[in-house]
Design an enzyme around this catalytic site. Sequence first.
Site, PDB file in Angstrom:
ATOM      1  N   CYS A 113       0.815  -1.222   0.000  1.00  0.00           N
ATOM      2  CA  CYS A 113       0.000   0.000   0.000  1.00  0.00           C
ATOM      3  C   CYS A 113       0.848   1.272   0.000  1.00  0.00           C
ATOM      4  O   CYS A 113       0.343   2.349  -0.325  1.00  0.00           O
ATOM      5  CB  CYS A 113      -0.936  -0.009   1.198  1.00  0.00           C
ATOM      6  SG  CYS A 113      -2.054  -1.417   1.182  1.00  0.00           S
ATOM      7  N   HIS A 255      -3.339   7.105   2.671  1.00  0.00           N
ATOM      8  CA  HIS A 255      -3.724   5.814   2.101  1.00  0.00           C
ATOM      9  C   HIS A 255      -5.064   5.436   2.723  1.00  0.00           C
ATOM     10  O   HIS A 255      -5.247   5.520   3.939  1.00  0.00           O
ATOM     11  CB  HIS A 255      -2.650   4.774   2.434  1.00  0.00           C
ATOM     12  CG  HIS A 255      -3.110   3.376   2.232  1.00  0.00           C
ATOM     13  ND1 HIS A 255      -3.683   2.956   1.044  1.00  0.00           N
ATOM     14  CD2 HIS A 255      -3.110   2.298   3.058  1.00  0.00           C
ATOM     15  CE1 HIS A 255      -4.003   1.680   1.154  1.00  0.00           C
ATOM     16  NE2 HIS A 255      -3.673   1.259   2.368  1.00  0.00           N
ATOM     17  N   ASN A 285     -10.096  -0.380   0.772  1.00  0.00           N
ATOM     18  CA  ASN A 285      -8.638  -0.282   0.638  1.00  0.00           C
ATOM     19  C   ASN A 285      -8.237  -0.804  -0.743  1.00  0.00           C
ATOM     20  O   ASN A 285      -8.363  -1.991  -1.024  1.00  0.00           O
ATOM     21  CB  ASN A 285      -7.995  -1.124   1.742  1.00  0.00           C
ATOM     22  CG  ASN A 285      -6.482  -1.032   1.758  1.00  0.00           C
ATOM     23  OD1 ASN A 285      -5.861  -0.621   0.780  1.00  0.00           O
ATOM     24  ND2 ASN A 285      -5.883  -1.428   2.864  1.00  0.00           N
TER      25      ASN A 285
HETATM   26  N1  ACO Z   1     -17.310  -9.623  10.725  1.00  0.00           N
HETATM   27  C1  ACO Z   1     -17.670  -9.968  11.960  1.00  0.00           C
HETATM   28  N2  ACO Z   1     -16.774 -10.308  12.918  1.00  0.00           N
HETATM   29  C2  ACO Z   1     -15.468 -10.273  12.579  1.00  0.00           C
HETATM   30  C3  ACO Z   1     -15.036  -9.928  11.296  1.00  0.00           C
HETATM   31  C4  ACO Z   1     -16.011  -9.592  10.350  1.00  0.00           C
HETATM   32  N3  ACO Z   1     -15.708  -9.214   9.087  1.00  0.00           N
HETATM   33  N4  ACO Z   1     -13.682  -9.989  11.272  1.00  0.00           N
HETATM   34  C5  ACO Z   1     -13.286 -10.371  12.497  1.00  0.00           C
HETATM   35  N5  ACO Z   1     -14.369 -10.542  13.284  1.00  0.00           N
HETATM   36  C6  ACO Z   1     -14.409 -10.957  14.679  1.00  0.00           C
HETATM   37  C7  ACO Z   1     -13.192 -11.740  15.107  1.00  0.00           C
HETATM   38  O1  ACO Z   1     -13.290 -13.081  14.745  1.00  0.00           O
HETATM   39  C8  ACO Z   1     -13.216 -11.518  16.603  1.00  0.00           C
HETATM   40  O2  ACO Z   1     -14.150 -12.405  17.148  1.00  0.00           O
HETATM   41  P1  ACO Z   1     -13.866 -13.125  18.558  1.00  0.00           P
HETATM   42  O3  ACO Z   1     -13.746 -12.014  19.550  1.00  0.00           O
HETATM   43  O4  ACO Z   1     -15.064 -13.982  18.754  1.00  0.00           O
HETATM   44  O5  ACO Z   1     -12.579 -13.873  18.372  1.00  0.00           O
HETATM   45  C9  ACO Z   1     -13.782 -10.105  16.747  1.00  0.00           C
HETATM   46  O6  ACO Z   1     -14.421  -9.789  15.495  1.00  0.00           O
HETATM   47  C10 ACO Z   1     -12.724  -9.061  17.021  1.00  0.00           C
HETATM   48  O7  ACO Z   1     -11.661  -9.279  16.112  1.00  0.00           O
HETATM   49  P2  ACO Z   1     -10.421  -8.356  16.116  1.00  0.00           P
HETATM   50  O8  ACO Z   1      -9.441  -8.826  15.103  1.00  0.00           O
HETATM   51  O9  ACO Z   1      -9.949  -8.139  17.533  1.00  0.00           O
HETATM   52  O10 ACO Z   1     -11.078  -6.988  15.629  1.00  0.00           O
HETATM   53  P3  ACO Z   1     -10.418  -5.588  15.552  1.00  0.00           P
HETATM   54  O11 ACO Z   1     -11.143  -4.665  16.412  1.00  0.00           O
HETATM   55  O12 ACO Z   1      -8.931  -5.647  15.670  1.00  0.00           O
HETATM   56  O13 ACO Z   1     -10.749  -5.179  14.052  1.00  0.00           O
HETATM   57  C11 ACO Z   1      -9.673  -5.067  11.908  1.00  0.00           C
HETATM   58  C12 ACO Z   1     -10.240  -5.960  12.990  1.00  0.00           C
HETATM   59  C13 ACO Z   1     -10.794  -4.180  11.377  1.00  0.00           C
HETATM   60  C14 ACO Z   1      -9.122  -5.928  10.794  1.00  0.00           C
HETATM   61  C15 ACO Z   1      -8.560  -4.172  12.544  1.00  0.00           C
HETATM   62  O14 ACO Z   1      -7.630  -4.958  13.216  1.00  0.00           O
HETATM   63  C16 ACO Z   1      -7.869  -3.331  11.521  1.00  0.00           C
HETATM   64  O15 ACO Z   1      -8.422  -2.359  11.048  1.00  0.00           O
HETATM   65  N6  ACO Z   1      -6.606  -3.665  11.187  1.00  0.00           N
HETATM   66  C17 ACO Z   1      -5.881  -2.998  10.130  1.00  0.00           C
HETATM   67  C18 ACO Z   1      -6.076  -3.808   8.916  1.00  0.00           C
HETATM   68  C19 ACO Z   1      -5.874  -3.096   7.614  1.00  0.00           C
HETATM   69  O16 ACO Z   1      -6.393  -2.017   7.373  1.00  0.00           O
HETATM   70  N7  ACO Z   1      -5.162  -3.742   6.748  1.00  0.00           N
HETATM   71  C20 ACO Z   1      -5.036  -3.279   5.414  1.00  0.00           C
HETATM   72  C21 ACO Z   1      -3.711  -3.547   4.834  1.00  0.00           C
HETATM   73  S1  ACO Z   1      -2.447  -2.539   5.512  1.00  0.00           S
HETATM   74  C22 ACO Z   1      -2.921  -1.018   5.294  1.00  0.00           C
HETATM   75  O17 ACO Z   1      -3.515  -0.695   4.324  1.00  0.00           O
HETATM   76  C23 ACO Z   1      -2.589  -0.055   6.356  1.00  0.00           C
END
Ligand code: ACO
Length: 343
Positions: A113, A255, A285
């Site tokens: 990215c 980004h 994204n």
């Molecule tokens: N729908 C419903 N539930 C979900 C989903 C979904 N799509 N995805 C995960 N969950 C659940 C998990 O299984 C977990 O359940 P559990 O508690 O029963 O185990 C719960 O939601 C919480 O999961 P977490 O991973 O702790 O959720 P978090 O608050 O961290 O959010 C997210 C996840 C949105 C991916 C976050 O970590 C994030 O934004 N990370 C950055 C990712 C990103 O943007 N990457 C892009 C590439 S790099 C870049 O561009 C910067």
Amino acid sequence: MAEATIWSVGGYAPPHIITNTMLSEKMDTSDEWIRTRTGIRERRTGGPDETTATVSVEAGRAALEARGVSAEDLDWVFVCTDTPEMWSPATACFVQDMLGAKRASAIDLTGGCAGFLQTLQMLSPLAQSGKKLLVIGTELLTHAMNWSDRATAVLFGDGSGAFLMGPSDAGFDGIRVGHGLSRSDGSQTGILGKPYGGTRFPITPELVAQGQLHTIRMEGQKVFKHAVTMMSDIGRRVLEEAHLGLAQIDWVVPHQANQRIIDAVAHQVGIASDRVFSHVAHYANTGSASIGLALADMLEQSLIAPGQHLLSVAFGAGFSWASQLFYVDAVPPSKFLHAGSPA
Ligand code: ACO
């Protein structure tokens, strides 16, 4: 001495829309979860006949037509992507042929990215030296999703953004490429990427049976933490080195990773959210396409004006992260091809 200048901007968002509700019909997720965790409401996907090269051609041609420059005048065609047309040859070679850029040299760059900003920093000296460049960031990330991994499948979309670039003294005013910095930390390669299908882990029936697909894998929380810290840090550093204060920045163009990351970066940098551009709700994204697509949309919405200073920040797989200043000498012509309403 001439400076590298963006003469025009093209953007292409494929017409097919996948809403959160559509995703909730094929995996265990909900519109509410996706919106509150990421701000994303919908994302675009290419049609069955669209490939990375055809999508790149749409954005590249839009940039050329906006400025009225012929593809035959180009010296270079760059495609920045993590979802190439093929392993080899370079996607840029397909694009060069489709555009009819007969005199141009063509090559791909892969940087996650942050790759588009890294690419701009690397090739700005070519534009300064008088070359005409078409720089295209494209992803068809919906082709790289594991649709049974709800934690990543909801985050990404397809699109392409293109800059036509050249020197500032060739008669075309536009957006000058100012000071920029980029960094990488290759010790973090395991946290985000598409590890299978390359030479380290060639894809085999056994790996597929184990669920090790050639799709994106990510440790979301680690990515979140690093993304916020690194983008805030490098953005501040670029401003310091350019002797600019936040008051002199009209827009931060981050980004488009997800809204929570964008909000956290704005908070850490100390800039009001109404000066931070976001259309992640509609396009999600789009990796290497994200910054070009954002600028195409900002131009279409008439948010860019002469005299403005823009600060861009990006973070992605590698990890790699980058920040770039842009100075608007004149509003460059642009064309943003998309169906439906922008954010
Ligand atoms: N729908 C419903 N539930 C979900 C989903 C979904 N799509 N995805 C995960 N969950 C659940 C998990 O299984 C977990 O359940 P559990 O508690 O029963 O185990 C719960 O939601 C919480 O999961 P977490 O991973 O702790 O959720 P978090 O608050 O961290 O959010 C997210 C996840 C949105 C991916 C976050 O970590 C994030 O934004 N990370 C950055 C990712 C990103 O943007 N990457 C892009 C590439 S790099 C870049 O561009 C910067």
